[in-house]
Structures are given as structure tokens and as C-alpha cells.
Design a protein around this motif. Structure first.
Motif, mmCIF file in Angstrom:
data_model
loop_
_atom_site.group_PDB
_atom_site.id
_atom_site.type_symbol
_atom_site.label_atom_id
_atom_site.label_comp_id
_atom_site.label_asym_id
_atom_site.label_seq_id
_atom_site.Cartn_x
_atom_site.Cartn_y
_atom_site.Cartn_z
ATOM 1 N N HIS A 97 0.829 -1.211 0.000
ATOM 2 C CA HIS A 97 0.000 0.000 0.000
ATOM 3 C C HIS A 97 0.861 1.257 0.000
ATOM 4 O O HIS A 97 0.545 2.243 -0.679
ATOM 5 N N ALA A 98 1.947 1.218 0.724
ATOM 6 C CA ALA A 98 2.869 2.368 0.718
ATOM 7 C C ALA A 98 3.517 2.532 -0.651
ATOM 8 O O ALA A 98 3.719 3.658 -1.123
ATOM 9 N N THR A 99 3.829 1.423 -1.293
ATOM 10 C CA THR A 99 4.485 1.478 -2.598
ATOM 11 C C THR A 99 3.569 2.046 -3.673
ATOM 12 O O THR A 99 3.995 2.854 -4.502
ATOM 13 N N PHE A 100 2.289 1.650 -3.651
ATOM 14 C CA PHE A 100 1.396 1.997 -4.758
ATOM 15 C C PHE A 100 0.424 3.133 -4.452
ATOM 16 O O PHE A 100 -0.157 3.707 -5.362
ATOM 17 N N VAL A 101 0.233 3.454 -3.172
ATOM 18 C CA VAL A 101 -0.652 4.571 -2.811
ATOM 19 C C VAL A 101 0.087 5.467 -1.816
ATOM 20 O O VAL A 101 -0.416 5.740 -0.719
ATOM 21 N N PRO A 102 1.274 5.956 -2.166
ATOM 22 C CA PRO A 102 2.049 6.769 -1.207
ATOM 23 C C PRO A 102 1.330 8.050 -0.805
ATOM 24 O O PRO A 102 1.506 8.535 0.322
ATOM 25 N N GLN A 103 0.493 8.593 -1.698
ATOM 26 C CA GLN A 103 -0.212 9.831 -1.381
ATOM 27 C C GLN A 103 -1.195 9.669 -0.224
ATOM 28 O O GLN A 103 -1.519 10.632 0.463
ATOM 29 N N GLU A 104 -1.638 8.435 0.022
ATOM 30 C CA GLU A 104 -2.565 8.198 1.125
ATOM 31 C C GLU A 104 -1.834 8.078 2.457
ATOM 32 O O GLU A 104 -2.369 8.451 3.504
#
Length: 491
Positions: A97-104
Motif C-alpha cells: 500500500h505504501a508502494t502503490f498509494v504513497p499519497q494516502e
């Protein structure tokens, strides 16, 4: 320097989180003190309080939380509590999730890690130990929030698995091995060792984030990386000496990549005489490779079908294998005495009821030893995620806790129920080769309302007792029972 990993395990299967095991072992090897705050054995409502108590008890300098997308909603209270109470500690996020949705995640943490985390986490720990946290902003693989801007640094070289230190299995509670969720697969097995032999799946399925990870890592080194057979054997011997071992689980996405690879595994594992379970792609399954892995100890192989419709697999999923190749791959495993498990997905975009029926029919032909169906959920950074957003079929804020819930897509309720019905047909093993089950499938396809009755017979205690009597019925008697129920509802 103290580094505490947080393991949020929302579905709570007992198995070590291999990413945390690899990172923790790497840090320990380089002199960093590591602990794992394991949430597997705690209810989600207790997570924040437990993590706070562990933080106060152990006093880490860095707190790293590994996140998968379906865990994010349940983990949000933990992140918010850490953000509020961490003091001078550094809060780090990693995982898919950090890799693919860092903006969240960027607004909630000090820094995040994209992709392989071994080198990045060690560099972060060293910067903190040297009293130079400002250097973290320049490290490869790091992202962070800078005012209103999301800063994403280029990724560094992919981690060379030959440099992996000996895994520190003691980082995880022993119950992850002595009560492992796969122990039921091998009779009388009491301890399961879990091993990572490779990284870098070479395929580009549209429902998987693998292609996005490949793009992120482009130019960073060899994508497909494998530990040598001797290195893997040393890790297995180390685990066995500490815990004993009755079976093994290889977490690799694919194993039979080349003839050399399977020959190497046979050479180093055959005298271990320990059964193992693994996953494989139909395209890679060849008789000599199956023979090698059988001699190495292969007990069960999970093979992804995903859809029983060849055209759908090719055009929507980018899985370019014909039905015959799938049939041949299962046949080879069965001929060499390796049990088979099938993966199927229901509820994908453009997967009509007729396409879902093809999955049931293919399972009826293959007759694997077991099968499971999951409900499709569009993962971030995948091709199908973009597709369902463009079709206005999906609200990204909706996140179930598992892959077995009612579909999260904006389908009509009637179609969601059909998706659930076909998934349940797989999970209740209605594809088994028996006249009663085949008849039940045909009736439910024509009259979906009947499926509620079938599910009751298969799952409730009273229903199961009745189901045992149904198994002894002729097809004519079974049809009579169904007709009796239908007419009683109408009255």
C-alpha cells in the motif's frame, strides 16, 4: 538503535509476514535491535492500545508498519495513535500500500518506503543512529510529504537475495509455525517452515500490481532473483534445528522457472524428505520439472485458473494460456502424485454469468484436490483498477477486510448475488465429480433461489446431516426433494 515493526494481520491466518522477516533479519545482521509487534493474536479493536503499550514498554527509535491495501482501513486508528503519541520516534510505512498509494500514507507518517526495503530501512536506521535524520530525505526508495507536495525519490538497486542473512525466525511468535494455517494440508504435520526462494514474478496479469512494481524498478537491476539451492537449504536446516519441521511452504509466486532451477532444488532438497506446498503457473509446468520437484518433496501445488473462459483470460486478464495447457498442467501434477489446488476469481469486470459458469465447468473437468474462489477487488496500480474506475464501477474508499465478501464494485445487487453464488459453488466444492453435485449446479444455474437451500445443506450442522442422506439418493429422488421445497415456498 531500536526498530519496531508492526504486523497488522486483519484476516489473522497464522503465518509469518515474510517482508518483515526479511527486513528484520537484515537489520539484526547489521547491528540494529529489532522487535515485531504482532497483531495476529489481538482483535482489531484492540490494535491501537496494544501498539501503544508495546511502544512504551520497548521504547523503539523507529516504528515501521507494513501495509497491504485491505489492511489500511483497520490499521488507520493505529497510524493515527502513533502519529499523535510517538514523540521523537520516527514513523515509517512500507509494504504494497505504501508502494502503490504513497499519497494516502505520506500525511500520516514521517517517511515511506517503496519497493524492496532492506537497503532503505538500514539506511534510515543508520541516519537516525548518527543523529542525522535530515539525510533520510535524500535516500533512494523514500517518499514523504513536503508541505502540500508528495516527494518520491528514485528507487535504488534491487536487493540481491544472495546477500540475505540467515532469517531470524524467532522474530515471530512460534505459533506462526506450530499452528500455521497450512498444517491441515499435510496429514500429521505439526510444524511448518515458511521460506522465500525468489522474488520477481515475470508475468503481467491485469489484476496484479506486479507490472507497476516492475515499472517502478526499471533500470534498478535484475528483476527475477533466486536464492541458490544451497542457500535455501541452509535456511531450512536452520529452521529445523530451532523448531523441528514436518512440512514447508514456499511463498514464491513461481518456482519452475527453468530446468536448471528445478534440478537444483531436487539436488539440495531431496534428502530433507520434507513435504512442501508451492504455487505455479501452468505455462511453466513440464514433466521433467514436475518430476524434479516431486523428488525434492513437493506435496501440493496451487495453480491459478482465475477464469475458466479462455477468451476472457487472454483479453481481460492477459493470461495467455489455453484451456488445454491448464488441463495438461493439472494432469502432470496428478500423474506424479502431487496434490493440486485451484485458484478462481469471481466478479471481475466484463465477467458475465456465462463466463463465471465456465469456471465451474473447467473445475468439473480438472477435478483438483481442492479449490478456492475469491471475490475480485481492484488493487491500486493495476490495469483492472484503472478499468473499473473508467467504467464508474468502483469507489476507492470502499475496502472490504478480505477477498470473500460481497463484491465491492457498483454492480446491480442481483449480479452481486450471482457472483457470491458462483464463488460459493467453488468453495463448497459443488464441482466435485458426483451426480448429486452436478445436478445441484445445473439447477442453481437455472433457478438461483435454490442455491440458498443448497448452501444450508452444505454448511449448517442440521443441513449437513441431511446432506449425507442426500448423497445416497438417486438423481430422481433428489429432484423430487427440490421440487417439494419449491412448491412449499410458493404455497
Amino acid at each position: 538503535m531500536r526498530f519496531m515493526f508492526v504486523y497488522p494481520n486483519i484476516t489473522r491466518p497464522k503465518t509469518p509476514q515474510m517482508g518483515i522477516l526479511a527486513l528484520g533479519s537484515h537489520l539484526l545482521h547489521h547491528g540494529v535491535d529489532v522487535r515485531v509487534c504482532d497483531l495476529t493474536f489481538h482483535e482489531a479493536g484492540q490494535w491501537a492500545g496494544y501498539v501503544m503499550a508495546e511502544m512504551e514498554r520497548w521504547q523503539p527509535d523507529i516504528i515501521g508498519i507494513s501495509l497491504r491495501t485491505l489492511e489500511f482501513s483497520a490499521t488507520l486508528p493505529v497510524l493515527e495513535a502513533l502519529r499523535k503519541n510517538k514523540g521523537n520516534r520516527l514513523l515509517l510505512a512500507g509494504g504494497p500500500h505504501a508502494t502503490f498509494v504513497p499519497q494516502e500514507l505520506a500525511p500520516l507518517v514521517d517517511y515511506g518506503v517503496m519497493g524492496d526495503g532492506e537497503d532503505a530501512c538500514l539506511a534510515v536506521a543508520r541516519a537516525m543512529a548518527q543523529g542525522a535524520p535530515e539525510r533520510i530525505r535524500d535516500l533512494p526508495n523514500i517518499f514523504f510529504q513536503y508541505g502540500s507536495e508528495l516527494v518520491k525519490n528514485p528507487v535504488g538497486p534491487l536487493f540481491d537475495l544472495s546477500n540475505s542473512p540467515a532469517p531470524r525466525y524467532e522474530l515471530f511468535d512460534a505459533r506462526h509455525y506450530t499452528q500455521h494455517c497450512f498444517l491441515r494440508l499435510v496429514p500429521q504435520a505439526g510444524v511448518c517452515g515458511v521460506f522465500e526462494g525468489s522474488r520477481g514474478c515475470p508475468y503481467l496479469c491485469t489484476y496484479c500490481s506486479n507490472s507497476a512494481l516492475m515499472d517502478l524498478s526499471k533500470g534498478a537491476g535484475k528483476w527475477r532473483r533466486e536464492k541458490s539451492g544451497s542457500q535455501l537449504r541452509r535456511e531450512m536446516d536452520l529452521f529445523r534445528s530451532a523448531y523441528g519441521m514436518d512440512m514447508m511452504y514456499l511463498v514464491d509466486e513461481v518456482v519452475m522457472t527453468t530446468d536448471h532451477r528445478t534440478d537444483e532444488l531436487r539436488e539440495h532438497l531431496h534428502d530433507l524428505k520434507t513435504p512442501f506446498v508451492f504455487m505455479e503457473r501452468p505455462e511453466l509446468i513440464r514433466e521433467n520439472r514436475v518430476r524434479d520437484l516431486k523428488e525434492a518433496g513437493a506435496y501440493s501445488c496451487s495453480i491459478g485458473i482465475e477464469s475458466g473462459n479462455e477468451a476472457f483470460r487472454r483479453t481481460i486478464l492477459k493470461r495467455n494460456m489455453p484451456d488445454q495447457k491448464i488441463l495438461d498442467s493439472y494432469r502432470l501434477m496428478q500423474q506424479h502424485g502431487i496434490r493440486t489446488h485451484a485458484f478462481v476469481m469471481m466478479g471481475m469486470p466484463e465477467q458475465s454469468e456465462l463466463v463465471m459458469r465456465d469456471s465451474i465447468r473447467l473445475l468439473q473437468t480438472i477435478q483438483p484436490d481442492s479449490a478456492q474462489a475469491t471475490t475480485f477487488y481492484p488493487l491500486p496500480a493495476t490495469e483492472l483498477y484503472t478499468k473499473v474506475l473508467a467504467m464508474d464501477l468502483f469507489d476507492p474508499k470502499i475496502r472490504p477486510s478480505n477477498y470473500y465478501s460481497l463484491s465491492s464494485l457498483n454492480y446491480p445487487l442481483s449480479h452481486k448475488r450471482k457472483i457470491a453464488m458462483y464463488a460459493d459453488m467453488v468453495n463448497l466444492e459443488l464441482w466435485r465429480d458426483s451426480p448429486v453435485r452436478r445436478l445441484a449446479v445445473r439447477i442453481c444455474m437455472i433457478l438461483p433461489r435454490v442455491f440458498g437451500l443448497v448452501r444450508w445443506y452444505m454448511t449448517s450442522p442440521r443441513g449437513y446431516v441431511r446432506y449425507q442422506s442426500i448423497r445416497r439418493m438417486s438423481a430422481k429422488q433428489f429432484l423430487g426433494k427440490i421440487w417439494e421445497k419449491l412448491t412449499s415456498w410458493q404455497r
